[in-house]
Design a protein around this motif. Structure first.
Motif, PDB file in Angstrom:
ATOM      1  N   ILE A 203       0.831  -1.212   0.000  1.00 51.13           N
ATOM      2  CA  ILE A 203       0.000   0.000   0.000  1.00 51.13           C
ATOM      3  C   ILE A 203       0.863   1.258   0.000  1.00 51.13           C
TER       4      ILE A 203
ATOM      5  N   ARG B 280      -4.276  -4.289  -7.211  1.00 46.96           N
ATOM      6  CA  ARG B 280      -4.300  -4.414  -5.757  1.00 46.96           C
ATOM      7  C   ARG B 280      -5.590  -3.835  -5.180  1.00 46.96           C
ATOM      8  N   ARG B 281      -6.011  -2.701  -5.683  1.00 46.36           N
ATOM      9  CA  ARG B 281      -7.282  -2.126  -5.233  1.00 46.36           C
ATOM     10  C   ARG B 281      -8.448  -3.062  -5.559  1.00 46.36           C
TER      11      ARG B 281
ATOM     12  N   ARG C 123     -11.166  -4.770  -2.907  1.00 48.94           N
ATOM     13  CA  ARG C 123     -12.598  -4.515  -3.029  1.00 48.94           C
ATOM     14  C   ARG C 123     -13.393  -5.804  -3.236  1.00 48.94           C
TER      15      ARG C 123
ATOM     16  N   TYR D 183      -6.845   3.902   0.244  1.00 53.77           N
ATOM     17  CA  TYR D 183      -6.194   3.340  -0.943  1.00 53.77           C
ATOM     18  C   TYR D 183      -7.205   2.646  -1.850  1.00 53.77           C
ATOM     19  N   ALA D 184      -8.105   1.861  -1.260  1.00 51.85           N
ATOM     20  CA  ALA D 184      -9.043   1.066  -2.051  1.00 51.85           C
ATOM     21  C   ALA D 184     -10.429   1.688  -2.139  1.00 51.85           C
ATOM     22  N   ASP D 185     -10.634   2.836  -1.494  1.00 49.83           N
ATOM     23  CA  ASP D 185     -11.932   3.499  -1.474  1.00 49.83           C
ATOM     24  C   ASP D 185     -13.009   2.569  -0.920  1.00 49.83           C
TER      25      ASP D 185
END
Length: 296
Positions: free
Chosen positions: A32, A49-50, A54, A73-75
């Motif tokens: 990250i 990665r995101r 998710r 980072y991933a929202d």
């Protein structure tokens, strides 16, 4: 029952695969937050990665600050990310009597770009001036090791340093037992088990106030937090601790108690077991969809 993904590799796990079973993700800090001075991941890798975060049935991290970092980072909603800290084997990390002889100041993290070893080396002359008999033990391998060798030579502190190879796990406690202070000058850090292992051995920690170190080091109680990338701040904190044995002793005792109360492996495993059990109930949902359900 569960596929546990411990690092966010950019290959091998598609959204379709992750949604057909129960895939949990525990991202590593460098997944990250890559070190600012090291190689950066390609845009495509970041996107993958995101996507993995998710689409996982469940996501776990080691501490509160890293949970917030991963969520941004991933929202995804941080409320859906579990905290499953790493623990310390308190039978293996048994404090020894306070060391005698010259003070030893140690660095355990290795010479990766994230861990700030050159910053620490730049702090050594000031410490050695205040305590001419001090010894420094720098442990590990990595890409910044040649730079640190050159810095030590140029700064005239080579005679104070023992360069130790990477330690086997069974050697860590015995090494920490020799130290008066443990220094962790990381530029980025998601958790830092080395801080907890130092505290378990009643060794006070001087560390950068970054990421998870703000949780694994209690400033003023188990150690001293300093601004990152500031050798003078590290030197001043180490000098103060070397000059006050009573304070070192109090911090060491507080550190041991802190680890016993929060990071003994037996306590941490309860959180891990609950995480996997909860993940099975959310099998195939995907954390992004799960968060949509709970927020609506």
């Amino acid at each position: 029952d569960v596929v546990s993904i411990q690092f966010l590799h950019s290959w091998g796990f598609t959204p379709e695969m992750m949604q057909t079973g129960c895939s949990t993700v525990r991202p590593w800090g460098s997944d990250i937050c890559p070190p600012p001075t090291g190689p950066q991941p390609p845009t495509e890798t970041i996107a993958r990665r995101r996507e993995m975060l998710r689409n996982a049935s469940a996501v776990a991290v080691t501490c509160e600050s890293f949970r917030n970092t991963v969520a941004r980072y991933a929202d995804i909603d941080p409320a859906g990310i579990a905290i499953t800290p790493l623990g310390v084997d308190l039978k293996e990390f048994q404090p020894a009597p306070p060391p005698s002889g010259p003070p030893v100041v140690g660095f355990l993290k290795g010479f990766g770009h994230a861990y700030g070893a050159p910053v620490f080396v730049r702090a050594l002359p000031k410490i050695a001036t205040a305590f001419p008999n001090v010894l420094f033990e720098l442990v590990g391998e990595g890409p910044t090791l040649p730079e640190c060798h050159n810095l030590a030579q140029n700064l005239g502190v080579t005679s104070h340093i023992r360069w130790l190879p990477r330690l086997a796990p069974a050697q860590v406690a015995d090494t920490l037992a020799r130290w008066s202070v443990s220094v962790i000058p990381s530029l980025t850090e998601s958790f830092c088990i080395a801080a907890l292992e130092s505290s378990a051995m009643r060794v006070p920690v001087v560390a950068s106030a970054v990421g998870g170190l703000s949780e694994t080091v209690v400033d003023g109680q188990t150690g001293v937090l300093v601004p990152p990338s500031q050798p003078d701040a590290i030197a001043n904190a180490v000098i103060e601790l070397l000059a006050t044995p009573q304070r070192r002793c109090e911090m060491g005792s507080a550190g041991r108690a802190f680890v016993e109360s929060r990071y003994a492996w037996e306590r941490c495993m309860n959180a891990w077991e609950a995480f996997f059990e909860n993940a099975i109930h959310r099998r195939g949902v995907g954390i992004a969809n799960y968060e949509l359900q709970i927020t609506n």
